[in-house]
Design a protein around this motif. Structure first.
Motif, PDB file in Angstrom:
ATOM      1  N   LEU A 150      20.682  33.246  22.962  1.00  0.00           N
ATOM      2  CA  LEU A 150      20.455  33.116  24.390  1.00  0.00           C
ATOM      3  C   LEU A 150      21.562  32.271  25.002  1.00  0.00           C
ATOM      4  CD1 LEU A 150      17.209  32.922  26.266  1.00  0.00           C
ATOM      5  CD2 LEU A 150      18.906  31.186  26.822  1.00  0.00           C
ATOM      6  N   LEU A 151      22.073  32.741  26.132  1.00  0.00           N
ATOM      7  CA  LEU A 151      23.170  32.058  26.805  1.00  0.00           C
ATOM      8  C   LEU A 151      22.742  31.643  28.198  1.00  0.00           C
ATOM      9  CD1 LEU A 151      24.288  34.948  25.381  1.00  0.00           C
ATOM     10  CD2 LEU A 151      26.412  33.691  25.634  1.00  0.00           C
ATOM     11  N   TRP A 152      23.186  30.463  28.611  1.00  0.00           N
ATOM     12  CA  TRP A 152      22.971  29.997  29.974  1.00  0.00           C
ATOM     13  C   TRP A 152      24.325  29.901  30.656  1.00  0.00           C
ATOM     14  CZ3 TRP A 152      18.700  29.547  32.814  1.00  0.00           C
ATOM     15  CH2 TRP A 152      17.461  29.430  32.169  1.00  0.00           C
ATOM     16  N   TYR A 153      24.400  30.427  31.880  1.00  0.00           N
ATOM     17  CA  TYR A 153      25.626  30.382  32.659  1.00  0.00           C
ATOM     18  C   TYR A 153      25.406  29.624  33.950  1.00  0.00           C
ATOM     19  CZ  TYR A 153      27.585  34.188  29.810  1.00  0.00           C
ATOM     20  OH  TYR A 153      28.065  34.962  28.784  1.00  0.00           O
ATOM     21  N   GLN A 154      26.479  28.999  34.423  1.00  0.00           N
ATOM     22  CA  GLN A 154      26.467  28.388  35.749  1.00  0.00           C
ATOM     23  C   GLN A 154      27.465  29.168  36.597  1.00  0.00           C
ATOM     24  OE1 GLN A 154      28.811  24.792  36.494  1.00  0.00           O
ATOM     25  NE2 GLN A 154      26.951  23.822  37.270  1.00  0.00           N
ATOM     26  N   VAL A 155      27.028  29.587  37.782  1.00  0.00           N
ATOM     27  CA  VAL A 155      27.930  30.303  38.684  1.00  0.00           C
ATOM     28  C   VAL A 155      28.026  29.527  39.984  1.00  0.00           C
ATOM     29  CG1 VAL A 155      28.529  32.523  39.714  1.00  0.00           C
ATOM     30  CG2 VAL A 155      27.071  32.462  37.682  1.00  0.00           C
ATOM     31  N   ARG A 156      29.159  28.862  40.186  1.00  0.00           N
ATOM     32  CA  ARG A 156      29.389  28.152  41.441  1.00  0.00           C
ATOM     33  C   ARG A 156      29.922  29.124  42.464  1.00  0.00           C
ATOM     34  NH1 ARG A 156      32.010  23.804  38.411  1.00  0.00           N
ATOM     35  NH2 ARG A 156      30.531  22.110  38.039  1.00  0.00           N
ATOM     36  N   LYS A 157      29.684  28.828  43.731  1.00  0.00           N
ATOM     37  CA  LYS A 157      30.096  29.706  44.831  1.00  0.00           C
ATOM     38  C   LYS A 157      31.586  30.045  44.718  1.00  0.00           C
ATOM     39  CE  LYS A 157      28.508  30.301  49.512  1.00  0.00           C
ATOM     40  NZ  LYS A 157      27.439  29.788  50.343  1.00  0.00           N
TER      41      LYS A 157
ATOM     42  N   VAL B 115      20.653  37.369  27.244  1.00  0.00           N
ATOM     43  CA  VAL B 115      20.322  37.444  25.827  1.00  0.00           C
ATOM     44  C   VAL B 115      21.290  38.374  25.114  1.00  0.00           C
ATOM     45  CG1 VAL B 115      17.879  36.841  25.858  1.00  0.00           C
ATOM     46  CG2 VAL B 115      18.561  39.192  26.335  1.00  0.00           C
ATOM     47  N   GLN B 116      21.547  38.041  23.877  1.00  0.00           N
ATOM     48  CA  GLN B 116      22.366  38.890  23.031  1.00  0.00           C
ATOM     49  C   GLN B 116      21.405  39.709  22.180  1.00  0.00           C
ATOM     50  OE1 GLN B 116      25.021  36.698  20.553  1.00  0.00           O
ATOM     51  NE2 GLN B 116      26.290  38.458  20.095  1.00  0.00           N
ATOM     52  N   ASP B 117      21.573  41.020  22.229  1.00  0.00           N
ATOM     53  CA  ASP B 117      20.675  41.929  21.537  1.00  0.00           C
ATOM     54  C   ASP B 117      21.337  42.420  20.253  1.00  0.00           C
ATOM     55  OD1 ASP B 117      18.966  43.940  20.727  1.00  0.00           O
ATOM     56  OD2 ASP B 117      18.620  44.684  22.747  1.00  0.00           O
ATOM     57  N   THR B 118      20.729  42.121  19.118  1.00  0.00           N
ATOM     58  CA  THR B 118      21.337  42.497  17.836  1.00  0.00           C
ATOM     59  C   THR B 118      21.141  43.971  17.512  1.00  0.00           C
ATOM     60  OG1 THR B 118      19.310  41.847  16.697  1.00  0.00           O
ATOM     61  CG2 THR B 118      21.065  40.210  16.806  1.00  0.00           C
ATOM     62  N   LEU B 119      20.209  44.632  18.221  1.00  0.00           N
ATOM     63  CA  LEU B 119      19.900  46.017  17.890  1.00  0.00           C
ATOM     64  C   LEU B 119      20.884  47.002  18.514  1.00  0.00           C
ATOM     65  CD1 LEU B 119      16.011  46.052  18.190  1.00  0.00           C
ATOM     66  CD2 LEU B 119      17.407  45.765  16.152  1.00  0.00           C
ATOM     67  N   VAL B 120      21.627  46.544  19.512  1.00  0.00           N
ATOM     68  CA  VAL B 120      22.570  47.422  20.189  1.00  0.00           C
ATOM     69  C   VAL B 120      23.942  47.217  19.560  1.00  0.00           C
ATOM     70  CG1 VAL B 120      23.604  48.031  22.414  1.00  0.00           C
ATOM     71  CG2 VAL B 120      21.238  47.232  22.312  1.00  0.00           C
TER      72      VAL B 120
ATOM     73  N   LEU C 275      15.171  26.186  23.371  1.00  0.00           N
ATOM     74  CA  LEU C 275      14.847  27.576  23.075  1.00  0.00           C
ATOM     75  C   LEU C 275      13.594  27.643  22.207  1.00  0.00           C
ATOM     76  CD1 LEU C 275      15.664  30.638  23.056  1.00  0.00           C
ATOM     77  CD2 LEU C 275      17.023  30.135  21.019  1.00  0.00           C
ATOM     78  N   ASN C 276      12.687  28.533  22.584  1.00  0.00           N
ATOM     79  CA  ASN C 276      11.491  28.784  21.801  1.00  0.00           C
ATOM     80  C   ASN C 276      11.512  30.267  21.421  1.00  0.00           C
ATOM     81  OD1 ASN C 276       8.917  29.400  20.901  1.00  0.00           O
ATOM     82  ND2 ASN C 276       7.867  28.147  22.423  1.00  0.00           N
ATOM     83  N   THR C 277      11.932  30.565  20.191  1.00  0.00           N
ATOM     84  CA  THR C 277      12.074  31.966  19.784  1.00  0.00           C
ATOM     85  C   THR C 277      10.718  32.623  19.539  1.00  0.00           C
ATOM     86  OG1 THR C 277      12.488  31.185  17.525  1.00  0.00           O
ATOM     87  CG2 THR C 277      14.405  31.811  18.832  1.00  0.00           C
TER      88      THR C 277
ATOM     89  N   TYR D 182      24.995  28.123  24.406  1.00  0.00           N
ATOM     90  CA  TYR D 182      24.640  29.278  23.577  1.00  0.00           C
ATOM     91  C   TYR D 182      23.726  28.763  22.477  1.00  0.00           C
ATOM     92  CZ  TYR D 182      24.758  32.896  20.034  1.00  0.00           C
ATOM     93  OH  TYR D 182      24.374  33.839  19.120  1.00  0.00           O
ATOM     94  N   GLN D 183      22.605  29.437  22.274  1.00  0.00           N
ATOM     95  CA  GLN D 183      21.634  28.982  21.285  1.00  0.00           C
ATOM     96  C   GLN D 183      20.998  30.161  20.579  1.00  0.00           C
ATOM     97  OE1 GLN D 183      18.996  26.227  23.228  1.00  0.00           O
ATOM     98  NE2 GLN D 183      18.285  25.352  21.305  1.00  0.00           N
ATOM     99  N   ALA D 184      20.905  30.084  19.259  1.00  0.00           N
ATOM    100  CA  ALA D 184      20.280  31.166  18.494  1.00  0.00           C
ATOM    101  C   ALA D 184      18.990  30.712  17.814  1.00  0.00           C
ATOM    102  CB  ALA D 184      21.261  31.701  17.457  1.00  0.00           C
ATOM    103  N   GLY D 185      18.819  29.406  17.627  1.00  0.00           N
ATOM    104  CA  GLY D 185      17.645  28.887  16.923  1.00  0.00           C
ATOM    105  C   GLY D 185      16.767  28.012  17.789  1.00  0.00           C
ATOM    106  N   THR D 186      15.484  27.958  17.423  1.00  0.00           N
ATOM    107  CA  THR D 186      14.499  27.166  18.157  1.00  0.00           C
ATOM    108  C   THR D 186      14.851  25.683  18.186  1.00  0.00           C
ATOM    109  OG1 THR D 186      12.683  28.704  17.774  1.00  0.00           O
ATOM    110  CG2 THR D 186      12.056  26.424  18.118  1.00  0.00           C
ATOM    111  N   GLY D 187      14.494  25.040  19.301  1.00  0.00           N
ATOM    112  CA  GLY D 187      14.678  23.600  19.419  1.00  0.00           C
ATOM    113  C   GLY D 187      15.542  23.226  20.601  1.00  0.00           C
TER     114      GLY D 187
END
Length: 134
Positions: free
Chosen positions: A47-54, A105-110, A79-81, A63-68
């Motif tokens: 899971l990724l978080w982005y900041q978009v300034r004007k 989110v990054q999808d591993t199935l695609v 992140l709570n998986t 960027y986080q892949a594991g819980t905590g």
């Protein structure tokens, strides 16, 4: 604008399996801002978080892949998986924190990495949480 950004981040996926609860949020300077992101995919890669300034492009905050929890300066992501959600917290907000905050989110199935941003809520033109300083 948000539409082209959504297209850019949506990549090749037809569906948008991420939702964000909050619309525009006004926070007083020095206070804490938080927003929650929920995702609905089984092949979770991260899971990724982005900041978009004007007037600027998206900047990757976390960027986080594991819980905590994950801390970086005034920014904490949790992140709570199991519950398929992530909370972004910005402590002691400053004027420069005024921005759109979006998760992907990054999808591993695609095949290849495929990114998706949350659906705008009904009646909101914004695709994510927008922090305003009050």
């Amino acid at each position: 604008g948000p539409k082209s950004l959504r297209k850019l981040l949506q990549g090749t996926t037809g569906q948008i399996p991420v939702t964000q609860e909050d619309g525009p949020v006004t926070v007083k300077q020095g206070h804490t801002f938080h927003t929650t992101c929920k995702y609905h995919i089984s092949g979770f890669g991260g899971l990724l978080w982005y900041q978009v300034r004007k007037g600027q492009g998206p900047q990757l905050l976390s960027y986080q892949a594991g819980t905590g929890p994950k801390h970086s300066g005034r920014i904490t992501t949790h992140l709570n998986t199991t519950g398929k959600s992530s909370v972004l917290k910005v402590q002691e907000v400053e004027l420069s924190d005024s921005a759109l905050y979006l998760c992907a989110v990054q999808d591993t199935l695609v095949q290849g990495a495929s990114w998706a941003v949350q659906q705008p809520r009904a009646g909101r033109g914004c695709v994510c949480a927008r922090l305003r300083l009050g």
